[in-house]
Design a protein around this motif. Sequence first.
Motif, PDB file in Angstrom:
ATOM      1  N   LEU A 134       0.820  -1.209   0.000  1.00  0.00           N
ATOM      2  CA  LEU A 134       0.000   0.000   0.000  1.00  0.00           C
ATOM      3  C   LEU A 134       0.858   1.265   0.000  1.00  0.00           C
ATOM      4  N   CYS A 135       1.979   1.227   0.696  1.00  0.00           N
ATOM      5  CA  CYS A 135       2.890   2.384   0.695  1.00  0.00           C
ATOM      6  C   CYS A 135       3.421   2.646  -0.702  1.00  0.00           C
ATOM      7  N   VAL A 136       3.794   1.591  -1.400  1.00  0.00           N
ATOM      8  CA  VAL A 136       4.284   1.750  -2.771  1.00  0.00           C
ATOM      9  C   VAL A 136       3.151   2.267  -3.660  1.00  0.00           C
ATOM     10  N   LYS A 137       1.999   1.682  -3.530  1.00  0.00           N
ATOM     11  CA  LYS A 137       0.848   2.033  -4.374  1.00  0.00           C
ATOM     12  C   LYS A 137       0.439   3.495  -4.219  1.00  0.00           C
ATOM     13  N   PHE A 138       0.448   3.990  -2.971  1.00  0.00           N
ATOM     14  CA  PHE A 138      -0.020   5.345  -2.710  1.00  0.00           C
ATOM     15  C   PHE A 138       1.103   6.350  -2.454  1.00  0.00           C
ATOM     16  N   GLY A 139       2.356   5.934  -2.660  1.00  0.00           N
ATOM     17  CA  GLY A 139       3.484   6.852  -2.528  1.00  0.00           C
ATOM     18  C   GLY A 139       3.786   7.280  -1.110  1.00  0.00           C
ATOM     19  N   LYS A 140       3.480   6.453  -0.145  1.00  0.00           N
ATOM     20  CA  LYS A 140       3.753   6.782   1.253  1.00  0.00           C
ATOM     21  C   LYS A 140       5.162   6.345   1.641  1.00  0.00           C
ATOM     22  N   THR A 141       5.691   6.983   2.660  1.00  0.00           N
ATOM     23  CA  THR A 141       6.967   6.582   3.236  1.00  0.00           C
ATOM     24  C   THR A 141       6.719   5.398   4.156  1.00  0.00           C
ATOM     25  N   LEU A 142       7.572   4.384   4.060  1.00  0.00           N
ATOM     26  CA  LEU A 142       7.475   3.212   4.925  1.00  0.00           C
ATOM     27  C   LEU A 142       8.669   3.206   5.870  1.00  0.00           C
ATOM     28  N   VAL A 143       8.391   3.216   7.160  1.00  0.00           N
ATOM     29  CA  VAL A 143       9.435   3.095   8.162  1.00  0.00           C
ATOM     30  C   VAL A 143       9.312   1.691   8.748  1.00  0.00           C
ATOM     31  N   VAL A 144      10.358   0.894   8.552  1.00  0.00           N
ATOM     32  CA  VAL A 144      10.370  -0.486   9.028  1.00  0.00           C
ATOM     33  C   VAL A 144      11.058  -0.511  10.389  1.00  0.00           C
ATOM     34  N   THR A 145      10.353  -1.022  11.380  1.00  0.00           N
ATOM     35  CA  THR A 145      10.900  -1.086  12.736  1.00  0.00           C
ATOM     36  C   THR A 145      11.203  -2.536  13.100  1.00  0.00           C
ATOM     37  N   ASP A 146      11.987  -2.710  14.134  1.00  0.00           N
ATOM     38  CA  ASP A 146      12.325  -4.042  14.658  1.00  0.00           C
ATOM     39  C   ASP A 146      12.793  -4.985  13.560  1.00  0.00           C
ATOM     40  N   CYS A 147      13.707  -4.507  12.766  1.00  0.00           N
ATOM     41  CA  CYS A 147      14.181  -5.272  11.614  1.00  0.00           C
ATOM     42  C   CYS A 147      15.471  -5.998  11.990  1.00  0.00           C
ATOM     43  N   GLU A 148      15.374  -7.282  12.215  1.00  0.00           N
ATOM     44  CA  GLU A 148      16.542  -8.099  12.579  1.00  0.00           C
ATOM     45  C   GLU A 148      17.387  -8.430  11.352  1.00  0.00           C
ATOM     46  N   GLY A 149      16.759  -8.487  10.203  1.00  0.00           N
ATOM     47  CA  GLY A 149      17.435  -8.805   8.947  1.00  0.00           C
ATOM     48  C   GLY A 149      16.654  -8.187   7.809  1.00  0.00           C
ATOM     49  N   MET A 150      17.088  -8.442   6.612  1.00  0.00           N
ATOM     50  CA  MET A 150      16.432  -7.861   5.446  1.00  0.00           C
ATOM     51  C   MET A 150      15.352  -8.796   4.921  1.00  0.00           C
ATOM     52  N   HIS A 151      14.125  -8.332   4.934  1.00  0.00           N
ATOM     53  CA  HIS A 151      13.011  -9.071   4.366  1.00  0.00           C
ATOM     54  C   HIS A 151      13.111  -8.944   2.841  1.00  0.00           C
ATOM     55  N   SER A 152      12.775  -9.993   2.124  1.00  0.00           N
ATOM     56  CA  SER A 152      12.944  -9.999   0.669  1.00  0.00           C
ATOM     57  C   SER A 152      12.160  -8.899  -0.030  1.00  0.00           C
ATOM     58  N   ILE A 153      11.055  -8.466   0.526  1.00  0.00           N
ATOM     59  CA  ILE A 153      10.275  -7.405  -0.106  1.00  0.00           C
ATOM     60  C   ILE A 153      11.006  -6.059  -0.061  1.00  0.00           C
ATOM     61  N   LEU A 154      11.951  -5.903   0.859  1.00  0.00           N
ATOM     62  CA  LEU A 154      12.634  -4.619   1.018  1.00  0.00           C
ATOM     63  C   LEU A 154      13.702  -4.361  -0.043  1.00  0.00           C
ATOM     64  N   TYR A 155      14.301  -5.404  -0.603  1.00  0.00           N
ATOM     65  CA  TYR A 155      15.375  -5.203  -1.580  1.00  0.00           C
ATOM     66  C   TYR A 155      14.958  -4.348  -2.768  1.00  0.00           C
ATOM     67  N   PRO A 156      13.882  -4.696  -3.488  1.00  0.00           N
ATOM     68  CA  PRO A 156      13.506  -3.831  -4.617  1.00  0.00           C
ATOM     69  C   PRO A 156      13.082  -2.430  -4.179  1.00  0.00           C
ATOM     70  N   LEU A 157      12.514  -2.313  -2.990  1.00  0.00           N
ATOM     71  CA  LEU A 157      12.123  -0.982  -2.505  1.00  0.00           C
ATOM     72  C   LEU A 157      13.351  -0.105  -2.275  1.00  0.00           C
ATOM     73  N   MET A 158      14.363  -0.667  -1.654  1.00  0.00           N
ATOM     74  CA  MET A 158      15.557   0.113  -1.358  1.00  0.00           C
ATOM     75  C   MET A 158      16.362   0.424  -2.610  1.00  0.00           C
ATOM     76  N   ARG A 159      16.270  -0.415  -3.614  1.00  0.00           N
ATOM     77  CA  ARG A 159      16.949  -0.138  -4.892  1.00  0.00           C
ATOM     78  C   ARG A 159      16.126   0.772  -5.789  1.00  0.00           C
ATOM     79  N   ARG A 160      14.915   1.103  -5.331  1.00  0.00           N
ATOM     80  CA  ARG A 160      13.985   1.924  -6.095  1.00  0.00           C
ATOM     81  C   ARG A 160      13.637   1.292  -7.445  1.00  0.00           C
ATOM     82  N   GLU A 161      13.468  -0.012  -7.434  1.00  0.00           N
ATOM     83  CA  GLU A 161      13.113  -0.758  -8.639  1.00  0.00           C
ATOM     84  C   GLU A 161      11.600  -0.884  -8.798  1.00  0.00           C
ATOM     85  N   VAL A 162      10.850  -0.348  -7.866  1.00  0.00           N
ATOM     86  CA  VAL A 162       9.388  -0.473  -7.908  1.00  0.00           C
ATOM     87  C   VAL A 162       8.780   0.793  -8.445  1.00  0.00           C
TER      88      VAL A 162
END
Length: 162
Positions: A134-162
């Motif tokens: 939903l953040c990607v769809k509506f252009g919202k900022t996503l703040v991920v908390t309590d992140c012990e490791g990298m979730h697979s969904i985050l890689y394309p978001l951080m590379r701005r491939e979406v």
Amino acid sequence: VSRLEVEIYMVHVESLLFSGFINYLSARGRSIRDASLRAWLIFFKTDFPEITFDLARVGASEMQLSLWLTWGLPSDQQFVENAIIICQLEKKVPYLVDPSGVALGWLKEYYSQNEGQVEFSSVGDESFYNVAILCVKFGKTLVVTDCEGMHSILYPLMRREV
């Protein structure tokens, strides 16, 4: 050299130091930041020995700093520097390691006051995947908390491939 010439020179020096700090030192720890700034200042001190640099003075107004402190930002130098970095890097993907959780409270208040278009979610939340979509769809900022490791969904978001 007149006082006006010194002040003009200082604007250039502070601009260079500020942009260098934000671009090259933002991901570094306190000791590397301090050592790099000392090395950079030595270069400029050959012309003007009285030069000093304070990121908080250059990167934020007194009113902005006071407001951040009322929002729960600790007055510690590194917290203030990190807040300035976060504000300057909004178009990038800043990483924030905050084991005490102190900065998270400030971050929530900062985004609620300045943007409003932000969602906070933990990787462990059942709704994390849907919140991210939903953040990607509506252009919202996503703040991920309590992140012990990298979730697979985050890689394309951080590379701005979406």
